[in-house]
Design an enzyme around this catalytic site. Structure first.
Site, PDB file in Angstrom:
ATOM      1  CG  HIS A   1      -1.861  -0.894   1.231  1.00 30.26           C
ATOM      2  ND1 HIS A   1      -1.820  -2.156   2.254  1.00 30.26           N
ATOM      3  CD2 HIS A   1      -3.289  -2.098   0.031  1.00 30.26           C
ATOM      4  CE1 HIS A   1      -2.837  -2.523   2.094  1.00 30.26           C
ATOM      5  NE2 HIS A   1      -3.269  -2.433   0.821  1.00 30.26           N
TER       6      HIS A   1
ATOM      7  CD  GLU B   1       0.104   0.087   4.484  1.00 30.29           C
ATOM      8  OE1 GLU B   1       0.763  -0.597   4.534  1.00 30.29           O
ATOM      9  OE2 GLU B   1      -1.256  -0.151   4.831  1.00 30.29           O
TER      10      GLU B   1
ATOM     11  CG  HIS C   1       1.442  -4.447   5.116  1.00 31.44           C
ATOM     12  ND1 HIS C   1       0.682  -3.997   4.582  1.00 31.44           N
ATOM     13  CD2 HIS C   1       1.610  -5.171   4.632  1.00 31.44           C
ATOM     14  CE1 HIS C   1       0.373  -4.607   3.467  1.00 31.44           C
ATOM     15  NE2 HIS C   1       1.187  -5.981   3.361  1.00 31.44           N
TER      16      HIS C   1
ATOM     17  CD  GLU D   1      -0.903  -3.768   8.752  1.00 35.11           C
ATOM     18  OE1 GLU D   1      -0.431  -2.481   9.309  1.00 35.11           O
ATOM     19  OE2 GLU D   1      -1.753  -4.341   8.342  1.00 35.11           O
TER      20      GLU D   1
END
Length: 343
Positions: free
Chosen positions: A61, A64, A154, A218
């Site tokens: 993405h 990010e 991410h 994450e």
């Protein structure tokens, strides 16, 4: 020779559509190959049967930015020979054009297009990119027939009760790799989400096709380029450098007292254009709901929690119709975590 000496990210953002393949050998014997836009392979001077083929990906993405910048700094230190790898390494910057636009995606969520999903639907930019990334990964893992690992890095749209967490792909045929869970803890990731079904994410693709130890990791909240604190990724940086340079961890199992492990129980898809969440836009990931609580409305019908308490993760009402708008997870008790670790 490579067309850049350092700061590959700057070169990538200046050439997001086409890059000519190139190769260079450093004085320490490391061979570096520019494979194409956002894809760099590094091969150590010496390979052994205990080597591990490692993929580090970031920017699936485009907004990010923290792991994108971290990966760039890691490559700079490899190019400057401040580090000498002992493991084959593939670095992937997922979505350069979304990075330039400062957005999550241009047309389609790239992280819903792996495991062959890119072959279906309108062949937009992301569909083409998913095919490219799969191709580079396939060539890499087939070239180095070793153990495989993939860390897809991410950051999340929302803040989180657990700042750093990882999604463990659904691979019921395999026992949990406790050494990898310990490695994630060393990176500052004590929170794991065990997924309950196949998906089309990048980490699931590598886990299911190459038996890779693969995770979606994450690492905090989305921020613009230049606004990330490097100290926030210090533990990840230390542990990944140790890994790619052949260093050995002192721990083979995770610390059960630090485990914050969850089982994914429900996936909520946006099935109607009028889908809306029933809570504030700034609600943190892992916020808890009780049985009977209304999470969302779909065609004006309430979406209720059953068998609570459960926590919501990745809520996003603005995904495309048919895509995942949230997942619900249930925390494992300390005894359940200990049972997984100690048997």
């Amino acid at each position: 020779m490579l067309p850049f000496e350092s700061n590959y990210l700057a070169y990538l953002l200046a050439h997001p559509q086409q890059q000519t393949s190139a190769e260079q050998i450093l004085s320490n014997g490391t061979k570096i190959r520019l494979l194409g836009v956002g894809a760099i392979e590094l091969e150590p001077a010496t390979l052994t049967h205990s080597s591990r083929a490692i993929v580090l990906s970031a920017g699936i993405h485009g907004n990010e930015t923290a792991p994108i910048e971290w990966l760039n700094q890691l490559l700079d230190d490899l190019l400057g020979e401040h580090l000498v790898i002992s493991e084959p390494l593939l670095l992937l910057w997922g979505h350069p054009q979304a990075m330039i636009a400062g957005v999550r995606e241009i047309g389609t969520n790239l992280n819903r297009l792996f495991n062959g999903a890119h072959k279906h639907g309108v062949q937009d930019l992301e569909h083409q990119r998913a095919a490219e990334l799969e191709g580079w990964m396939d060539t890499f893992y087939r070239r180095y027939s070793f153990r495989c690992a993939h860390y897809d890095l991410h950051t999340a749209i929302r803040s989180s009760v657990h700042e750093k967490f990882a999604v463990v792909p659904y691979t019921p045929q395999r026992a949990p790799n406790l050494e990898q869970f310990a490695l994630l803890q060393d990176c500052g990731v004590d929170c794991l989400l065990f997924f309950h079904q196949p998906t089309t994410t990048f980490s699931y693709h590598s886990a299911i096709h190459y038996d890779a130890d693969a995770f979606t990791v994450e690492l905090g909240k989305v921020r613009p380029f230049g606004q990330n604190e490097r100290a926030a990724l210090r533990l990840l940086d230390d542990r990944m450098r140790l890994l790619i340079c052949g260093g050995k961890s002192q721990r083979q199992m995770p610390d059960v007292d630090r485990c914050r492990w969850y089982q994914v129980t429900d996936v909520i898809n946006r099935e109607q254009s009028d889908f809306r969440l029933n809570f504030a836009d700034d609600l943190a990931n892992f916020s808890t709901f009780q049985s009977g609580d209304c999470l969302a409305y779909q065609a004006e019908e309430p979406v209720l929690v059953d068998d609570g308490p459960k926590s919501v993760v990745f809520p996003n009402a603005h995904v495309q119709v048919g895509q995942r708008a949230a997942i619900l997870v249930k925390q494992l008790a300390a005894a359940e975590c200990a049972r997984i670790i100690y048997g």
